[in-house]
Write an enzyme that holds these catalytic residues in place. Structure first.
Site, PDB file in Angstrom:
ATOM      1  N   LYS A 158       0.830  -1.214   0.000  1.00  0.00           N
ATOM      2  CA  LYS A 158       0.000   0.000   0.000  1.00  0.00           C
ATOM      3  C   LYS A 158       0.860   1.259   0.000  1.00  0.00           C
ATOM      4  CE  LYS A 158      -3.709  -0.368   2.772  1.00  0.00           C
ATOM      5  NZ  LYS A 158      -4.570  -0.754   3.943  1.00  0.00           N
ATOM      6  N   ARG A 292     -12.183  14.119   8.271  1.00  0.00           N
ATOM      7  CA  ARG A 292     -13.182  15.027   7.695  1.00  0.00           C
ATOM      8  C   ARG A 292     -14.553  14.411   7.879  1.00  0.00           C
ATOM      9  NH1 ARG A 292     -14.473  11.625   3.581  1.00  0.00           N
ATOM     10  NH2 ARG A 292     -12.756  10.442   2.742  1.00  0.00           N
TER      11      ARG A 292
HETATM   12  P1  ADP Z   1      -7.759   4.191   0.461  1.00  0.00           P
HETATM   13  O1  ADP Z   1      -7.237   5.236   1.377  1.00  0.00           O
HETATM   14  O2  ADP Z   1      -7.109   4.236  -0.886  1.00  0.00           O
HETATM   15  O3  ADP Z   1      -9.251   4.124   0.424  1.00  0.00           O
HETATM   16  P2  ADP Z   1      -7.686   1.965   2.338  1.00  0.00           P
HETATM   17  O4  ADP Z   1      -6.513   1.684   3.189  1.00  0.00           O
HETATM   18  O5  ADP Z   1      -8.880   2.622   2.979  1.00  0.00           O
HETATM   19  O6  ADP Z   1      -7.230   2.805   1.051  1.00  0.00           O
HETATM   20  O7  ADP Z   1      -8.164   0.624   1.667  1.00  0.00           O
HETATM   21  C1  ADP Z   1      -9.175   0.619   0.674  1.00  0.00           C
HETATM   22  C2  ADP Z   1      -9.753  -0.776   0.509  1.00  0.00           C
HETATM   23  O8  ADP Z   1      -8.720  -1.724   0.187  1.00  0.00           O
HETATM   24  C3  ADP Z   1     -10.423  -1.335   1.747  1.00  0.00           C
HETATM   25  O9  ADP Z   1     -11.768  -0.935   1.870  1.00  0.00           O
HETATM   26  C4  ADP Z   1     -10.294  -2.830   1.533  1.00  0.00           C
HETATM   27  O10 ADP Z   1     -11.348  -3.284   0.694  1.00  0.00           O
HETATM   28  C5  ADP Z   1      -8.971  -2.971   0.802  1.00  0.00           C
HETATM   29  N1  ADP Z   1      -7.851  -3.289   1.732  1.00  0.00           N
HETATM   30  C6  ADP Z   1      -6.972  -2.423   2.293  1.00  0.00           C
HETATM   31  N2  ADP Z   1      -6.092  -3.062   3.110  1.00  0.00           N
HETATM   32  C7  ADP Z   1      -6.416  -4.380   3.065  1.00  0.00           C
HETATM   33  C8  ADP Z   1      -5.910  -5.578   3.690  1.00  0.00           C
HETATM   34  N3  ADP Z   1      -4.869  -5.553   4.520  1.00  0.00           N
HETATM   35  N4  ADP Z   1      -6.523  -6.740   3.405  1.00  0.00           N
HETATM   36  C9  ADP Z   1      -7.588  -6.791   2.560  1.00  0.00           C
HETATM   37  N5  ADP Z   1      -8.112  -5.718   1.948  1.00  0.00           N
HETATM   38  C10 ADP Z   1      -7.548  -4.515   2.187  1.00  0.00           C
END
Ligand code: ADP
Length: 448
Positions: A158, A292
């Site tokens: 990520k 926010r």
């Molecule tokens: P963003 O800030 O781009 O929205 P997030 O960290 O909120 O990123 O993650 C977005 C989506 O990615 C989550 O809603 C989930 O569906 C998926 N996701 C993120 N991290 C994981 C993980 N460790 N395992 C499985 N799915 C994940």
């Protein structure tokens, strides 16, 4: 209390904030781009200033123009809504240094929580469960391989500066890790101007459950329960509800306490959301903080009777919350459907255009937050959400029935919308049952 607030946003959220201001006896100042001359937020505001041409970079993201509008109108505070400048620490800092109250957390809190690797470290310090993974940013392929050996596959890479579901890569083998690491990092650099990435275990079939937090400037922090946002497509939320069908009293208390602890550790003030993934065993893991108000705040408002926007304004004005955790009760069941100007039959392609008819639903337990009207032309420059339909009923089945009734009444002509898609989804046996689907539900269903 403030006399006048400028709203640095457009569309339904600008309207929503204007309504909160007016109910509090506060004058609302709108800003708009040349594409939004005929927008409702311009009509409903007490004053409005054009801040530039249609592209957001030259208008809704144009900090000097927005500050100038604030100074000309004598507004004492700025509400940023969501999107645009809402999570921009620099903008919050500029407001602070111009003696304009930014209605949101401090720029330091935004900065700390906006970097996801940093936010995760903060969550760990606050004792909040996090997904097993790298200790902060991973700098090389060798280090990535070491982390993979520790936590095993599948894993997810990520972007630390990531957002909007971009800059993520799921990896299943050592062989693909090298490539994925390099592309994820390059993509993060290209999208967010920061190549930093981190790694965590990929949770196979998670639910997305988030906690709404309110924190004042006097150290009082409470949560307003959860929202289940598991129904997503390409990481974009489509339906949100509260309570969550998979959350019981005990899990709610544990997640709520975790969210409040994190807010305390970050020195958080205003409304904010702590997002979690919940795995198949009911274990929850911190994902990120949205510093926010969120699109889906309305479901929490209907379930708790608390006006989140008004609370943000009161907190920014220095008022104490005057609420304790014991005052918060979730009543009945609330569901929100996001209605987008997209064609579900053509892969959700955006279809801006003129709404030749716009007749929103009404009746018991139905709220529509939109910014459209008959004859309104949706500009192609911004996001494709036309309205949010939110229903409140005594239990989940009644809420689903009420939503189907409301969507059946909603008439929009001249453009394609996601209303037919929602009506099918609400009747899907898995959705009706509520407990057995994960964030992959919609994509699996559509690919059949
Ligand atoms: P963003 O800030 O781009 O929205 P997030 O960290 O909120 O990123 O993650 C977005 C989506 O990615 C989550 O809603 C989930 O569906 C998926 N996701 C993120 N991290 C994981 C993980 N460790 N395992 C499985 N799915 C994940």
């Amino acid at each position: 209390m403030f006399q006048k607030i400028l709203i640095a946003n457009r569309g339904e959220i600008a309207l929503r904030i204007i309504r909160a201001c007016h109910e509090m006896g506060i004058k609302a100042v709108a800003v708009y781009s040349e594409a939004d001359r005929n927008a409702l937020h311009v009509k409903y505001a007490d004053e409005a200033y054009c801040i530039g041409p249609p592209p957001a970079a030259q208008s809704y993201l144009n900090i000097p123009q927005i500050i100038a509008a604030c100074e000309i109108s004598d507004a004492e505070a700025i509400h940023p809504g969501y999107g645009f400048l809402a999570e921009n620490a620099h903008f919050a800092e500029v407001c602070e240094s111009c003696n304009i109250k930014f209605i949101g957390p401090t720029h330091r809190a935004i900065e700390q929580l906006g970097d996801k690797a940093n936010a995760k470290a903060l969550a760990k310090r606050a004792g909040v469960p996090t997904v097993p993974g790298s200790d902060g940013v991973v700098k090389s392929v060798d280090e990535a391989l070491r982390v993979a050996r520790e936590i095993g596959y599948p894993l997810i890479i990520k972007a630390s500066a990531g957002g909007g579901g971009r800059g993520m890569r799921v990896v299943h083998t050592d062989i693909s890790l090298q490539n994925a690491f390099n592309t994820a990092s390059a993509e993060a650099e290209a999208c967010f101007g920061n190549p930093a990435v981190y790694i965590e275990k990929y949770i196979a079939e998670p639910r997305h459950v988030e906690i709404q937090v309110l924190a004042d400037e006097h150290g009082n922090i409470i949560h307003l329960g959860e929202r289940d946002c598991t129904v997503q497509r390409r990481h974009q939320k489509l339906i949100e509800e509260t309570p969550s069908p998979i959350v019981n009293e005990e899990l709610r208390a544990a997640m709520g306490a975790a969210a409040c602890n994190l807010a305390r550790e970050a020195g958080y003030t205003s409304a904010g959301t702590v997002e979690f993934l919940v795995d198949e065993n009911g274990k929850f893991y911190f994902m990120e903080v949205n510093t926010r108000v969120q699109v889906e705040h309305c479901v929490t408002e209907l379930a708790t009777g608390i006006d989140i926007i008004q609370r943000q304004i009161m907190i920014a004005a220095g008022e104490p919350l005057g609420l304790t955790q014991g005052d918060i009760k979730l009543q009945g069941w609330t569901i929100e459907c996001r209605i987008n100007a997209e064609d579900p039959d053509r892969n959700f392609m955006p279809c801006p255009g003129t709404m030749t008819m716009y007749l929103p639903p009404g009746g018991p337990g139905v709220r529509v937050d939109g910014a459209g009207y008959t004859g309104y032309r949706i500009p192609p420059n911004y996001d494709s959400m036309v309205a949010k339909v939110i229903v409140h009923a005594r239990d989940r089945i009644s809420a689903i029935r009420r939503m189907l009734r409301a969507l059946g009444e909603f008439q929009i002509e001249g453009i394609k919308t996601t209303i037919p898609f929602h009506r099918n989804l609400l009747k899907h046996p898995a959705f009706v049952r509520g407990t057995r689907y994960s964030t992959h539900f919609v994509e699996e269903w559509l690919s059949r």
